[in-house]
Design a protein around this motif. Structure first.
Motif, PDB file in Angstrom:
ATOM      1  N   ASN A  56       0.818  -1.212   0.000  1.00 34.33           N
ATOM      2  CA  ASN A  56       0.000   0.000   0.000  1.00 34.33           C
ATOM      3  C   ASN A  56       0.856   1.268   0.000  1.00 34.33           C
ATOM      4  OD1 ASN A  56      -2.658   1.134  -0.002  1.00 34.33           O
ATOM      5  ND2 ASN A  56      -2.246   1.873   2.044  1.00 34.33           N
ATOM      6  N   SER A  57       1.827   1.281  -0.898  1.00 33.04           N
ATOM      7  CA  SER A  57       2.728   2.432  -1.007  1.00 33.04           C
ATOM      8  C   SER A  57       2.559   3.046  -2.387  1.00 33.04           C
ATOM      9  CB  SER A  57       4.177   1.985  -0.781  1.00 33.04           C
ATOM     10  OG  SER A  57       4.284   1.312   0.447  1.00 33.04           O
ATOM     11  N   LYS A  58       1.356   3.524  -2.637  1.00 32.00           N
ATOM     12  CA  LYS A  58       0.989   3.949  -3.983  1.00 32.00           C
ATOM     13  C   LYS A  58       1.220   5.437  -4.237  1.00 32.00           C
ATOM     14  CE  LYS A  58      -2.412   0.243  -4.340  1.00 32.00           C
ATOM     15  NZ  LYS A  58      -3.820  -0.130  -4.543  1.00 32.00           N
ATOM     16  N   ARG A  59       1.539   6.187  -3.195  1.00 34.15           N
ATOM     17  CA  ARG A  59       1.812   7.610  -3.409  1.00 34.15           C
ATOM     18  C   ARG A  59       3.263   7.756  -3.829  1.00 34.15           C
ATOM     19  NH1 ARG A  59       3.034  12.380  -0.491  1.00 34.15           N
ATOM     20  NH2 ARG A  59       3.273  11.300   1.505  1.00 34.15           N
ATOM     21  N   GLU A  60       3.464   8.237  -5.032  1.00 35.10           N
ATOM     22  CA  GLU A  60       4.803   8.337  -5.602  1.00 35.10           C
ATOM     23  C   GLU A  60       5.311   9.773  -5.537  1.00 35.10           C
ATOM     24  OE1 GLU A  60       4.942   6.701  -9.503  1.00 35.10           O
ATOM     25  OE2 GLU A  60       3.736   4.954  -8.977  1.00 35.10           O
ATOM     26  N   LYS A  61       6.593   9.888  -5.285  1.00 31.96           N
ATOM     27  CA  LYS A  61       7.198  11.211  -5.213  1.00 31.96           C
ATOM     28  C   LYS A  61       8.694  11.091  -5.444  1.00 31.96           C
ATOM     29  CE  LYS A  61       6.486  15.350  -2.374  1.00 31.96           C
ATOM     30  NZ  LYS A  61       5.901  15.857  -1.087  1.00 31.96           N
ATOM     31  N   LEU A  62       9.286  12.082  -6.082  1.00 32.54           N
ATOM     32  CA  LEU A  62      10.727  12.067  -6.249  1.00 32.54           C
ATOM     33  C   LEU A  62      11.404  12.353  -4.915  1.00 32.54           C
ATOM     34  CD1 LEU A  62      11.199  14.000  -9.609  1.00 32.54           C
ATOM     35  CD2 LEU A  62      11.426  11.552  -9.235  1.00 32.54           C
ATOM     36  N   PHE A  63      12.539  11.720  -4.706  1.00 32.43           N
ATOM     37  CA  PHE A  63      13.249  11.879  -3.442  1.00 32.43           C
ATOM     38  C   PHE A  63      13.579  13.343  -3.180  1.00 32.43           C
ATOM     39  CE2 PHE A  63      16.997  11.902  -0.713  1.00 32.43           C
ATOM     40  CZ  PHE A  63      16.589  11.063   0.313  1.00 32.43           C
ATOM     41  N   SER A  64      13.954  14.050  -4.214  1.00 32.31           N
ATOM     42  CA  SER A  64      14.340  15.457  -4.057  1.00 32.31           C
ATOM     43  C   SER A  64      13.158  16.350  -3.694  1.00 32.31           C
ATOM     44  CB  SER A  64      14.990  15.975  -5.339  1.00 32.31           C
ATOM     45  OG  SER A  64      14.064  15.953  -6.406  1.00 32.31           O
ATOM     46  N   LYS A  68       9.638  17.941   4.714  1.00 37.14           N
ATOM     47  CA  LYS A  68      10.406  17.680   5.931  1.00 37.14           C
ATOM     48  C   LYS A  68       9.907  16.439   6.669  1.00 37.14           C
ATOM     49  CE  LYS A  68      11.910  22.438   6.739  1.00 37.14           C
ATOM     50  NZ  LYS A  68      11.915  23.585   7.684  1.00 37.14           N
ATOM     51  N   ASP A  69       8.605  16.259   6.710  1.00 35.98           N
ATOM     52  CA  ASP A  69       8.053  15.082   7.393  1.00 35.98           C
ATOM     53  C   ASP A  69       8.407  13.801   6.642  1.00 35.98           C
ATOM     54  OD1 ASP A  69       6.934  16.564   9.452  1.00 35.98           O
ATOM     55  OD2 ASP A  69       5.046  16.852   8.373  1.00 35.98           O
ATOM     56  N   GLU A  70       8.262  13.829   5.326  1.00 39.53           N
ATOM     57  CA  GLU A  70       8.550  12.647   4.506  1.00 39.53           C
ATOM     58  C   GLU A  70      10.025  12.276   4.545  1.00 39.53           C
ATOM     59  OE1 GLU A  70       4.998  13.642   1.274  1.00 39.53           O
ATOM     60  OE2 GLU A  70       7.065  14.276   0.920  1.00 39.53           O
ATOM     61  N   GLN A  71      10.875  13.269   4.737  1.00 43.09           N
ATOM     62  CA  GLN A  71      12.311  13.005   4.816  1.00 43.09           C
ATOM     63  C   GLN A  71      12.688  12.199   6.061  1.00 43.09           C
ATOM     64  OE1 GLN A  71      14.342  16.784   4.499  1.00 43.09           O
ATOM     65  NE2 GLN A  71      13.470  17.218   2.480  1.00 43.09           N
ATOM     66  N   LEU A  72      11.780  12.174   7.018  1.00 41.55           N
ATOM     67  CA  LEU A  72      12.036  11.424   8.248  1.00 41.55           C
ATOM     68  C   LEU A  72      11.612   9.963   8.146  1.00 41.55           C
ATOM     69  CD1 LEU A  72      10.870  14.069  10.891  1.00 41.55           C
ATOM     70  CD2 LEU A  72      13.207  13.559  10.168  1.00 41.55           C
ATOM     71  N   TYR A  73      10.889   9.613   7.077  1.00 39.36           N
ATOM     72  CA  TYR A  73      10.465   8.226   6.896  1.00 39.36           C
ATOM     73  C   TYR A  73      11.700   7.338   6.718  1.00 39.36           C
ATOM     74  CZ  TYR A  73       5.603   9.707   5.830  1.00 39.36           C
ATOM     75  OH  TYR A  73       4.341  10.225   5.875  1.00 39.36           O
TER      76      TYR A  73
END
Length: 213
Positions: A56-64, A68-73
């Motif tokens: 269930n990891s369907k939200r896609e995004k470039l690392f760059s 800030k919150d997502e960078q903590l995953y």
């Protein structure tokens, strides 16, 4: 190397448009699971479809582009034996019979030409894991052997199919050439050091309780 086929797949070459548009050699596509807060790196032929669907990891995004919150995953990347991934990639390219197949076959005149084609990054399926993740500190990535998905009862489709072209390429031992081995040198090290068991409780829970989503 003899040229196995030539000009048998009609149509415009359109392979890897999605990946090239998103800069697969300069950035990394992430599959984000916001419930458990995991960032799974999208690496072609390393169970990327399985991760997107089953975890269930369907939200896609470039690392760059991560906030800030997502960078903590925690950053998770599944890897498999380098030769297995290589032949699975070749298998996929041949099976599709599209522009990427045609481009692939155009570069099968010699091992040197084929090695240059792989290193050019024209097809993300063949691009090395180290290159696809070059914009991320490798020490920040939790590397797991792809086999752990089997241990956690997550089914992914079989990658073994029979093609005369694939068999011929295997017989020629193109993967064993020094140039290709050198290109994947860091991938061998990554796989060798990958974890063979999942110790993270949240990740185990995610893998076992897909029905929650």
């Amino acid at each position: 190397m003899v040229k196995i086929y030539s000009n048998i797949f009609p149509g415009k070459i359109t392979g890897s448009e999605f990946w090239n548009r998103n800069g697969h050699l300069n950035d990394t596509i992430c599959f984000l699971n916001d419930y458990y807060k995991f960032n799974f790196l999208c690496i072609p032929k390393n169970a990327s479809n399985t991760i997107r669907k089953e975890l269930n990891s369907k939200r896609e995004k470039l690392f760059s582009k991560l906030n800030k919150d997502e960078q903590l995953y925690p950053i998770i990347c599944f890897v498999r034996p380098v030769d297995d991934r290589f032949w699975s990639a070749v298998n996929t390219i041949l099976r599709r019979k599209n522009g990427s197949t045609r481009m692939f076959l155009r570069n099968c005149d010699s091992i040197e030409k084929f090695a240059d084609y792989i290193a050019s990054g024209n097809d993300p399926h063949l691009a090395s894991v180290s290159v696809l993740t070059s914009n991320i500190k490798h020490t920040d990535i939790r590397w797991y052997d792809l086999k752990v998905l089997d241990q956690l009862n997550i089914c992914h489709p079989s990658i073994n199919r029979n093609f005369d072209t694939l068999d011929t390429l295997k017989q020629l031992d193109i993967f064993g050439s020094k140039k290709i081995q050198s290109y994947y040198e860091k991938d061998f090290e990554i796989y060798e050091n990958s974890k063979k068991e999942i110790e993270n409780i949240k990740l185990k829970k995610l893998c076992h309780k897909k029905s929650l989503f």
